[in-house]
Design a protein around this motif. Structure first.
Motif, mmCIF file in Angstrom:
data_model
loop_
_atom_site.group_PDB
_atom_site.id
_atom_site.type_symbol
_atom_site.label_atom_id
_atom_site.label_comp_id
_atom_site.label_asym_id
_atom_site.label_seq_id
_atom_site.Cartn_x
_atom_site.Cartn_y
_atom_site.Cartn_z
ATOM 1 N N GLU A 60 0.952 -1.037 0.010
ATOM 2 C CA GLU A 60 0.038 -0.018 -0.089
ATOM 3 C C GLU A 60 0.813 1.321 0.015
ATOM 4 O OE1 GLU A 60 -3.657 1.866 2.616
ATOM 5 O OE2 GLU A 60 -2.512 0.264 3.291
ATOM 6 N N LYS A 61 0.556 2.115 -0.871
ATOM 7 C CA LYS A 61 1.348 3.246 -1.059
ATOM 8 C C LYS A 61 0.823 4.294 -0.131
ATOM 9 C CE LYS A 61 2.680 4.449 -5.325
ATOM 10 N NZ LYS A 61 4.292 4.315 -4.970
ATOM 11 N N LEU A 62 1.615 5.359 0.170
ATOM 12 C CA LEU A 62 1.040 6.404 0.969
ATOM 13 C C LEU A 62 0.282 7.643 0.194
ATOM 14 C CD1 LEU A 62 4.438 7.842 2.736
ATOM 15 C CD2 LEU A 62 2.571 6.035 3.499
ATOM 16 N N ILE A 63 0.462 7.775 -1.184
ATOM 17 C CA ILE A 63 -0.191 8.250 -2.003
ATOM 18 C C ILE A 63 -1.341 7.295 -3.018
ATOM 19 C CG2 ILE A 63 -0.318 9.854 -4.110
ATOM 20 C CD1 ILE A 63 2.393 10.998 -3.134
ATOM 21 N N LYS A 64 -2.514 7.484 -2.651
ATOM 22 C CA LYS A 64 -3.466 6.665 -3.167
ATOM 23 C C LYS A 64 -3.716 6.914 -4.842
ATOM 24 C CE LYS A 64 -4.862 4.840 0.571
ATOM 25 N NZ LYS A 64 -4.653 3.489 1.116
ATOM 26 N N ASN A 65 -3.642 8.030 -5.334
ATOM 27 C CA ASN A 65 -3.546 8.796 -6.640
ATOM 28 C C ASN A 65 -3.502 10.211 -6.540
ATOM 29 O OD1 ASN A 65 -4.285 8.598 -9.385
ATOM 30 N ND2 ASN A 65 -5.874 7.425 -9.167
ATOM 31 N N ALA A 88 -4.793 12.321 -3.713
ATOM 32 C CA ALA A 88 -6.028 11.127 -2.758
ATOM 33 C C ALA A 88 -5.251 10.738 -1.753
ATOM 34 C CB ALA A 88 -6.544 10.246 -3.799
ATOM 35 N N ASN A 89 -5.670 10.926 -0.391
ATOM 36 C CA ASN A 89 -4.983 10.172 0.665
ATOM 37 C C ASN A 89 -6.030 10.446 1.928
ATOM 38 O OD1 ASN A 89 -3.304 9.096 2.877
ATOM 39 N ND2 ASN A 89 -1.496 10.181 1.754
ATOM 40 N N VAL A 100 4.591 14.243 -7.791
ATOM 41 C CA VAL A 100 4.218 14.620 -6.361
ATOM 42 C C VAL A 100 5.007 13.830 -5.373
ATOM 43 C CG1 VAL A 100 2.352 14.629 -4.934
ATOM 44 C CG2 VAL A 100 2.030 15.178 -7.254
ATOM 45 N N GLN A 101 5.735 14.277 -4.377
ATOM 46 C CA GLN A 101 6.493 13.307 -3.427
ATOM 47 C C GLN A 101 5.656 13.742 -1.988
ATOM 48 O OE1 GLN A 101 10.381 14.848 -3.449
ATOM 49 N NE2 GLN A 101 11.129 13.388 -5.340
ATOM 50 N N CYS A 102 5.609 12.662 -1.307
ATOM 51 C CA CYS A 102 5.004 12.548 0.138
ATOM 52 C C CYS A 102 5.946 12.044 1.043
ATOM 53 C CB CYS A 102 3.855 11.722 -0.285
ATOM 54 S SG CYS A 102 2.885 11.689 1.415
ATOM 55 N N PHE A 124 11.763 11.894 0.784
ATOM 56 C CA PHE A 124 10.344 11.450 0.607
ATOM 57 C C PHE A 124 10.098 9.802 0.859
ATOM 58 C CE2 PHE A 124 12.695 10.774 -3.369
ATOM 59 C CZ PHE A 124 12.015 9.733 -3.838
ATOM 60 N N GLU A 125 8.887 9.650 0.837
ATOM 61 C CA GLU A 125 8.598 8.191 1.425
ATOM 62 C C GLU A 125 7.735 7.715 0.035
ATOM 63 O OE1 GLU A 125 8.382 7.250 5.585
ATOM 64 O OE2 GLU A 125 7.816 9.197 5.758
ATOM 65 N N ASP A 126 7.137 8.227 -0.632
ATOM 66 C CA ASP A 126 6.378 7.964 -1.726
ATOM 67 C C ASP A 126 6.156 8.823 -2.835
ATOM 68 O OD1 ASP A 126 4.758 6.292 -3.075
ATOM 69 O OD2 ASP A 126 3.032 6.384 -2.196
ATOM 70 N N ALA A 127 6.293 8.622 -4.178
ATOM 71 C CA ALA A 127 6.134 9.485 -4.972
ATOM 72 C C ALA A 127 5.389 8.885 -6.160
ATOM 73 C CB ALA A 127 7.495 10.009 -5.618
ATOM 74 N N ILE A 128 4.860 9.798 -6.877
ATOM 75 C CA ILE A 128 3.828 9.648 -8.148
ATOM 76 C C ILE A 128 3.950 10.593 -9.170
ATOM 77 C CG2 ILE A 128 1.789 10.590 -7.269
ATOM 78 C CD1 ILE A 128 0.188 8.265 -8.416
ATOM 79 N N LYS A 129 3.876 9.933 -10.506
ATOM 80 C CA LYS A 129 3.954 10.860 -11.559
ATOM 81 C C LYS A 129 2.691 10.900 -12.346
ATOM 82 C CE LYS A 129 7.948 10.648 -13.694
ATOM 83 N NZ LYS A 129 8.952 10.044 -14.623
ATOM 84 N N VAL A 130 2.153 12.048 -12.746
ATOM 85 C CA VAL A 130 0.936 12.234 -13.528
ATOM 86 C C VAL A 130 1.554 12.921 -14.867
ATOM 87 C CG1 VAL A 130 -0.436 12.076 -11.964
ATOM 88 C CG2 VAL A 130 0.288 14.065 -12.257
#
Length: 692
Positions: A96-101, A120-121, A164-166, A175-181
């Motif tokens: 499970e990631k820290l960043i859902k979406n 989304a978190n 986005v880094q979280c 950072f502990e989680d990241a996502i790219k859009v």
């Protein structure tokens, strides 16, 4: 409140079913009770309620991201807790990631449009930061904060990326989680100037010059225009900074050659301009002079001593001067004169050449327009033929298809014959040969400027004509609209909320359209389309100078407008303050007794008052500006006092609008009249006591 540090005997993350000892690493010096709580996915469980123990053993049963919380309070505290501290702890290898979406409010935008990303978190306690990719490099757009949304503007076309880094609030990691859009920025339709022209002709100094620009662009976007005037010396002047106004109007005070540079760009363009166009124009001091007609009231030949009037019709210029030069057996020169006619008395027979020069008084040229005619003077006595009057049934604008009637009144000769020649642009339009009819009619089928020449000759004359007269008329496909008056209420100013009504008085109202442009303090706030209404109503919501321009045109006109008139109206927030008065609550004034004065006035808005008191010949500010309209004071010594009140509207920045001043005389309360005391048989000694 975060003065307690939580410690664990093992580091995060750990395997499932691992035993974790949670304890207090440091604490305040005072004695406290501690409560241990653990939470995950919004659910909280109390591991141990308030007590003196400073550690617990915790055995998690599920994998996940946990929050360990310790609350502490003093033994005698009435609060829920006095201190609180948190620590994040992970159990198991989490998929499970820290960043859902990350959701974008739009995937495709155009350059200059805004786009918003929302992370989304479901849990709290996280921080986010955002990077945008520019030319293969990641640029920090927003540093770490607790905000899970970010809005930015697409400035470069192409495929864009947002990273986005979280991380947890207390995490020391980058950072502990990241996502790219991904998103797409489309290039806007290029702004292209397709038409740039001057609507004023001729272009004359000190008269309004109107320029129009038209650009090809995306109708859903806002296009801005900037106009820069360049004179013949290369000096520039910005006539209009970037604005949505496509029409530019200004007055030029000096003649000469000019260039007008128009810069156009999309409102969100990062360029200085997207397209530009330049217009060359020449400003002349006045309309070019042209001689429309140069005739004499008597036709050649004439006899000696006959008074002959030379007449000229010239257009253009500002202040015309005429010079008549007669060359023959006896030369004459009128010199430049103001009159457009000249009385010539021929004193010798012969053939003469008469030259007319016309120029504006300001011109340094010899002449600006010239025309000649030949004239013969002989010794034969004859009754001259003279055209007294040419009457037209329409003297103003004539429409195509309308019949025009011309009647000629002439005298002299034996038997007169009349001929009529109609010409347009130097070419014959229609002609009627000599006959005895004094009237003539024709119907113009096209627009333009027509000249009607009336020729009269004696039946037995061998000349082409003995007298002639030329009249010019304008023929239109439609009657150009014109405004006679703009009627408003005869008042000096309006108040905010008052209805302002402008009635347009004009002729041919059935076929005319009007456009109204409202400006407040020089800023355009409303522009209507062309409408049929001859009344414009506006209710002002703020004070200032209201300018209402009324453009009119015939419904058949292809011009921007046929005529323009403007009216300026002043709007104030409130009427001026007047009739300020001060009223006292008594007539007689004595020491040690309070005196109340009340101010009142008419007009104004949110009126405030300021009071001054003169005591011992010195003014003292006793009550600063406020809505309090009264002032109370107690005089302690007898004498003269003055009270001054200043009044103004609350929103005004001036010192005051109106004032009122009164003077009062304060007496000793127990001062008795000596005559009255004597009538009461009171002795001198008793009188002194009473007076004291």
């Amino acid at each position: 409140m975060n003065e307690i540090i939580i410690g664990c005997n093992i580091e995060s993350p750990q395997d499932k079913d691992s035993g974790v000892k949670v304890f207090i690493l440091n604490e305040p010096s005072e004695k406290l009770l501690y409560k241990f709580i653990v939470g995950m996915d919004g659910s909280w469980e109390t591991l141990k309620d308030f007590g003196e123990e400073k550690s617990i053993q915790w055995k998690p049963e599920k994998c996940g991201n946990y929050i360990l919380m310790v609350q502490a309070k003093k033994e005698d505290s009435t609060k829920a807790f006095d201190y609180v501290s948190r620590k994040h702890f992970s159990i198991g290898e989490l998929n499970e990631k820290l960043i859902k979406n990350v959701y974008l409010d739009k995937d495709n935008i155009k350059v200059g449009e805004k786009i918003t990303a929302t992370v989304a978190n479901e849990n709290e306690g996280f921080m986010y930061r955002y990077f945008l990719k520019e030319k293969e490099n990641w640029v920090l757009a927003k540093d770490y904060s607790t905000s899970n949304s970010f809005t930015w503007t697409g400035s470069t076309s192409g495929k864009g990326e947002l990273l986005v880094q979280c991380k947890f609030l207390d995490s020391d990691k980058s950072f502990e989680d990241a996502i790219k859009v991904y998103f797409n920025v489309e290039e806007i339709e290029k702004v292209e100037i397709i038409n740039f022209k001057c609507l004023t002709s001729p272009i004359i100094i000190n008269e309004e010059l109107v320029f129009s620009v038209e650009a090809k662009c995306d109708d859903s976007r806002t296009t801005l225009y900037k106009f820069i005037r360049i004179n013949n010396d290369g000096q520039t002047k910005c006539l209009q900074d970037y604005s949505t106004k496509k029409l530019l109007s200004y007055n030029e005070s000096s003649s000469g050659k000019y260039r007008l540079l128009c810069l156009a760009k999309d409102m969100y363009s990062d360029k200085e301009y997207d397209d530009r166009a330049i217009l060359h124009y020449t400003v002349i001091p006045y309309e070019p002079i042209r001689i429309e007609s140069f005739t004499s009231d008597l036709a050649s030949p004439q006899v000696i001593a006959q008074n002959i009037t030379l007449k000229a019709i010239a257009k253009g210029g500002r202040d015309l001067r005429y010079r008549y030069i007669i060359e023959g057996n006896k030369n004459e020169d009128s010199g430049y004169i103001r009159n457009s006619f000249f009385q010539w008395e021929a004193k010798e027979s012969g053939d003469y050449k008469i030259t007319l020069w016309v120029k504006d008084i300001s011109s340094k040229e010899k002449y600006e327009a010239c025309k000649t005619l030949d004239f013969t003077i002989d010794d034969i006595l004859r009754e001259p033929i003279k055209i007294n009057e040419v009457i037209l049934n329409k003297t103003e604008a004539v429409l195509t298809g309308e019949e025009l009637l011309i009647k000629t009144i002439a005298e002299g000769g034996i038997k007169l014959l009349y001929s009529f020649i109609v010409s347009k642009d130097g070419e014959d339009y229609c002609k009627e040969s000599y006959q005895e009819k004094v009237d003539f009619s024709f119907t113009p089928n096209e627009a333009g400027r027509f000249q009607i020449e009336v020729r009269v000759k004696d039946k037995y004359s061998e000349k082409n004509f003995d007298a002639h007269y030329i009249v010019s008329i304008n023929v239109y496909d439609y009657i150009p609209a014109s405004i006679d008056y703009l009627l408003t209420e005869p008042r000096e100013y309006y108040l905010v909320g008052d209805q302002m009504v402008v009635d347009v008085i004009m002729r041919d109202t059935k076929n005319t359209l009007l456009k109204y442009v409202l400006s407040i303090n020089g800023h355009k706030v409303e522009e209507t389309e062309y409408v049929g209404s001859k009344r414009y109503i506006v209710t002002p919501k703020c004070s200032g100078k209201y300018s209402i321009k009324v453009y009119c045109k015939n419904e058949k006109s292809n011009k921007e407008f046929d005529a323009l008139k403007e009216v300026n109206l002043m709007v104030k927030d409130a009427p001026p303050i007047m009739n300020t008065l001060l009223r006292c609550d008594k007539v007689n004034f004595y020491c040690n007794e309070p005196i109340n004065v009340t101010a009142q006035c008419s007009g104004g808005k949110d009126v405030v008052y300021e009071f001054y008191l003169m005591e011992k010949s010195e003014w003292i500010l006793v009550q600063s500006y406020s809505k309090k309209d009264f002032y109370t004071f107690i005089p302690f010594i007898k004498g003269k006092y003055k009270i001054l009140v200043l009044a103004k509207s609350g929103y005004k920045k001036k010192s005051y609008e109106d004032y009122c001043m009164i003077e009062i005389k304060v007496s000793d309360k127990f001062l008795l009249n000596k005559d009255i005391l004597l009538n009461l048989n009171i002795t001198e000694e008793e009188m002194k006591i009473l007076s004291f």
